[in-house]
Scaffold this motif. Structure first.
Motif, mmCIF file in Angstrom:
data_model
loop_
_atom_site.group_PDB
_atom_site.id
_atom_site.type_symbol
_atom_site.label_atom_id
_atom_site.label_comp_id
_atom_site.label_asym_id
_atom_site.label_seq_id
_atom_site.Cartn_x
_atom_site.Cartn_y
_atom_site.Cartn_z
ATOM 1 N N PHE A 127 41.605 -10.865 -8.775
ATOM 2 C CA PHE A 127 41.812 -11.117 -7.351
ATOM 3 C C PHE A 127 40.484 -11.061 -6.597
ATOM 4 C CE2 PHE A 127 42.726 -6.675 -8.282
ATOM 5 C CZ PHE A 127 41.983 -5.980 -7.333
ATOM 6 N N ARG A 128 40.427 -11.808 -5.502
ATOM 7 C CA ARG A 128 39.198 -11.910 -4.713
ATOM 8 C C ARG A 128 39.365 -11.336 -3.312
ATOM 9 N NH1 ARG A 128 36.753 -11.342 -8.466
ATOM 10 N NH2 ARG A 128 35.088 -10.924 -7.033
ATOM 11 N N LEU A 129 40.587 -10.897 -2.972
ATOM 12 C CA LEU A 129 40.828 -10.348 -1.644
ATOM 13 C C LEU A 129 41.829 -9.205 -1.713
ATOM 14 C CD1 LEU A 129 40.676 -10.444 1.527
ATOM 15 C CD2 LEU A 129 42.553 -12.114 1.421
ATOM 16 N N VAL A 130 41.498 -8.107 -1.039
ATOM 17 C CA VAL A 130 42.435 -7.007 -0.797
ATOM 18 C C VAL A 130 42.747 -7.063 0.695
ATOM 19 C CG1 VAL A 130 42.790 -4.509 -0.798
ATOM 20 C CG2 VAL A 130 41.433 -5.573 -2.625
ATOM 21 N N GLN A 131 43.999 -7.352 1.032
ATOM 22 C CA GLN A 131 44.408 -7.455 2.432
ATOM 23 C C GLN A 131 45.358 -6.314 2.760
ATOM 24 O OE1 GLN A 131 43.708 -9.699 5.222
ATOM 25 N NE2 GLN A 131 44.692 -7.874 6.067
ATOM 26 N N GLN A 132 44.847 -5.295 3.435
ATOM 27 C CA GLN A 132 45.677 -4.156 3.823
ATOM 28 C C GLN A 132 46.473 -4.531 5.068
ATOM 29 O OE1 GLN A 132 47.530 -1.760 3.220
ATOM 30 N NE2 GLN A 132 46.114 -0.078 2.863
ATOM 31 N N TRP A 133 47.765 -4.265 5.057
ATOM 32 C CA TRP A 133 48.614 -4.540 6.208
ATOM 33 C C TRP A 133 48.695 -3.294 7.068
ATOM 34 C CZ3 TRP A 133 53.352 -8.191 5.500
ATOM 35 C CH2 TRP A 133 52.895 -9.432 5.095
ATOM 36 N N GLY A 134 47.595 -2.853 7.553
ATOM 37 C CA GLY A 134 47.460 -1.678 8.399
ATOM 38 C C GLY A 134 45.986 -1.442 8.628
ATOM 39 N N ALA A 135 45.681 -0.394 9.347
ATOM 40 C CA ALA A 135 44.289 -0.132 9.712
ATOM 41 C C ALA A 135 43.522 0.584 8.607
ATOM 42 C CB ALA A 135 44.236 0.693 10.993
ATOM 43 N N GLY A 136 44.163 1.510 7.922
ATOM 44 C CA GLY A 136 43.463 2.383 6.988
ATOM 45 C C GLY A 136 43.054 1.712 5.688
ATOM 46 N N LEU A 137 41.818 1.946 5.304
ATOM 47 C CA LEU A 137 41.316 1.431 4.029
ATOM 48 C C LEU A 137 40.955 2.555 3.077
ATOM 49 C CD1 LEU A 137 39.068 -1.477 5.334
ATOM 50 C CD2 LEU A 137 41.244 -1.669 4.128
ATOM 51 N N GLU A 138 41.397 3.781 3.378
ATOM 52 C CA GLU A 138 41.029 4.922 2.544
ATOM 53 C C GLU A 138 41.562 4.818 1.113
ATOM 54 O OE1 GLU A 138 44.555 5.601 5.005
ATOM 55 O OE2 GLU A 138 42.485 5.334 5.621
ATOM 56 N N GLY A 139 42.543 3.975 0.872
ATOM 57 C CA GLY A 139 43.087 3.802 -0.466
ATOM 58 C C GLY A 139 42.383 2.729 -1.278
ATOM 59 N N VAL A 140 41.344 2.124 -0.713
ATOM 60 C CA VAL A 140 40.616 1.055 -1.397
ATOM 61 C C VAL A 140 39.202 1.553 -1.703
ATOM 62 C CG1 VAL A 140 39.777 -1.317 -1.250
ATOM 63 C CG2 VAL A 140 41.943 -0.699 -0.160
ATOM 64 N N ASP A 141 38.792 1.423 -2.941
ATOM 65 C CA ASP A 141 37.431 1.785 -3.328
ATOM 66 C C ASP A 141 36.502 0.683 -2.816
ATOM 67 O OD1 ASP A 141 34.977 2.252 -4.575
ATOM 68 O OD2 ASP A 141 35.909 3.004 -6.413
ATOM 69 N N LEU A 142 35.980 0.879 -1.621
ATOM 70 C CA LEU A 142 35.177 -0.150 -0.956
ATOM 71 C C LEU A 142 33.881 -0.448 -1.699
ATOM 72 C CD1 LEU A 142 35.746 0.932 2.751
ATOM 73 C CD2 LEU A 142 36.827 -0.957 1.518
ATOM 74 N N GLU A 143 33.268 0.578 -2.269
ATOM 75 C CA GLU A 143 32.017 0.362 -3.007
ATOM 76 C C GLU A 143 32.277 -0.485 -4.255
ATOM 77 O OE1 GLU A 143 28.227 0.048 -3.737
ATOM 78 O OE2 GLU A 143 29.008 1.016 -1.944
#
Length: 188
Positions: A63-79
């Motif tokens: 996959f090339r996109l993680v689209q969170q349906w909310g504000a928080g991105l704490e569950g995504v390893d951004l690095e």
């Protein structure tokens, strides 16, 4: 394009996306959280819902996109996403999302204070007036983190006559005024 809902939560959101994308040729699927490692192999976009999107899951997929349906991105390893060239997007915590969450906060607060499940059972049994419940008026409510959701929540709680306090990194006078707080403290 194959869009993967990571988990079974929010089934109405999935049905809505299926409906609005039915003519696009996109495929919308969901997968139980315990089978995500296999499902991401064939996904182009993942919608985490309440699932953690860690480096290992990113390595297993294409996959090339993680689209969170909310504000928080704490569950995504951004690095890890940045390292792999995976774009990450969310829905800002302003407008309808903040308002919706704030209304839900007020609903749950009142339900908790009034012991709603017990009240409902007693009404069904024809017993009125028990439990007495507690009022929101006059209580102290603490808003931790003064962002869009806290602002919308403060706006909805103020008419109940609560004592509003806030905790934030930067307790400036302007912020206290904007949130109509009675007190504000630094979280440091």
């Amino acid at each position: 394009m194959r869009i993967l809902f990571c988990g079974e939560e929010f089934p109405e959101a999935r049905r809505h996306l299926e409906e609005v994308s039915k003519d696009s040729g996109d495929e919308v699927v969901s997968c139980p959280r315990d089978r995500l490692r296999f499902a991401v192999e064939h996904a182009d976009v993942v919608i985490p819902l309440m699932s953690r999107i860690a480096a290992a899951l990113m390595e297993a997929g294409r996959f090339r996109l993680v689209q969170q349906w909310g504000a928080g991105l704490e569950g995504v390893d951004l690095e890890a996403a940045r390292h792999r060239g995976i774009r990450v997007a969310n829905v800002p915590a302003s407008g309808n999302n903040a308002d919706s969450v704030a209304e839900h906060i007020v609903l749950l607060t009142i339900a908790l204070l009034r012991d709603l499940p017990k009240c409902q059972a007693h009404v069904r049994a024809g017993l009125l007036g028990v439990p007495l419940g507690k009022m929101l008026a006059g209580r102290t409510v603490c808003l931790y983190g003064l962002g869009s959701i806290a602002r919308a929540t403060a706006h909805r709680l103020r008419p109940f006559g609560v004592h509003l306090i806030g905790i934030t990194r930067d307790p400036k006078a302007e912020k206290v005024a904007a949130f109509e707080l009675d007190e504000c403290y630094s979280d440091e």
